[in-house]
Write an enzyme that holds these catalytic residues in place. Structure first.
Site, short mmCIF file in Angstrom:
data_model
loop_
_atom_site.label_atom_id
_atom_site.label_comp_id
_atom_site.label_asym_id
_atom_site.label_seq_id
_atom_site.Cartn_x
_atom_site.Cartn_y
_atom_site.Cartn_z
CG HIS A 163 -1.73 6.90 7.54
ND1 HIS A 163 -2.32 7.30 8.77
CD2 HIS A 163 -0.34 7.25 7.75
CE1 HIS A 163 -1.15 7.98 9.49
NE2 HIS A 163 -0.13 7.96 9.04
NE ARG A 175 3.71 -8.04 -6.87
CZ ARG A 175 3.25 -8.17 -8.20
NH1 ARG A 175 3.93 -8.87 -8.94
NH2 ARG A 175 2.45 -7.23 -8.46
CE LYS A 198 10.27 -5.68 -11.10
NZ LYS A 198 10.01 -5.41 -12.46
#
Length: 208
Positions: free
Chosen positions: A126, A187, A201
């Protein structure tokens, strides 16, 4: 002898055997190309447009029915958002009740293990702007895909992803890395490391 007899008469074993055969037919009807010895247990949802899906040899996918107890009765799903969507899965890949939603491209390497109930998305699904979600700024308010950000996902060889992880758009997980259970990967993660958390991480490097 009792153990052998129990396996023969166990209806669950017959059900799983039937699904292995039925899912090969189901995947072919959906236009999915797959290699030898594919084993897909229980019903899997293949939804969306008829994108290009290619699967290598020795693919193993369990879907609900407590086949993998971590997943309980949650069925797996593979969704391609458009005819240009592409999913490429390598050899010896094992997945448990994952939801895979791809708008552009997902690449999974060889010998990858994806734990129970993981969610892999290469798209926001969305639009972040609430006005666009209302359809106020779009010429065609039903064409959501043209307004949503998407970026390919890559999972390289020998990656292990723990249960209940979310892998989000634009992410590359480097070869041989381990993603801890419950992580949200926003990421890219380098090769040869252990990573976990929300956001995910690097915790430490993996050394031989």
């Amino acid at each position: 002898m009792k153990a052998l007899l129990k396996r023969i008469v166990n209806p669950r074993n017959h059900k799983m055997g039937c699904y292995k055969l039925l899912n090969k037919l189901y995947f072919r009807l959906k236009g999915i190309r797959f290699g030898k010895n594919m084993q897909v247990y229980n019903a899997v949802y293949i939804t969306g447009a008829r994108g290009k899906i290619t699967i290598g040899d020795y693919f193993h996918f369990t879907s609900g029915d407590c086949i993998n107890p971590i997943c309980r009765n949650i069925r797996g799903c593979i969704h391609t958002g458009s005819e240009q969507s592409e999913i490429v899965i390598g050899n010896h890949v094992a997945i448990s009740s994952a939801c895979i939603w791809i708008q552009k491209r997902l690449t999974i390497g060889n010998r990858v293990n994806i734990g129970g109930n993981c969610l892999i998305l290469d798209t926001d699904v969305h639009q972040l702007d609430f006005c666009v979600r209302r359809g106020e700024n779009a010429e065609d308010s039903t064409d959501y895909t043209s307004m949503v950000q998407s970026a390919p996902v890559v999972i390289e060889d020998d990656v292990w992803i723990g249960a209940n992880c979310q892998i989000l758009k634009g992410v590359t997980i480097g070869a041989r890395s381990v993603i801890g259970a419950g992580s949200v990967v926003t990421r890219s993660i380098p090769s040869d490391c252990i990573a976990a958390g929300n956001p995910c991480k690097v915790i430490r490097r993996i050394t031989k």
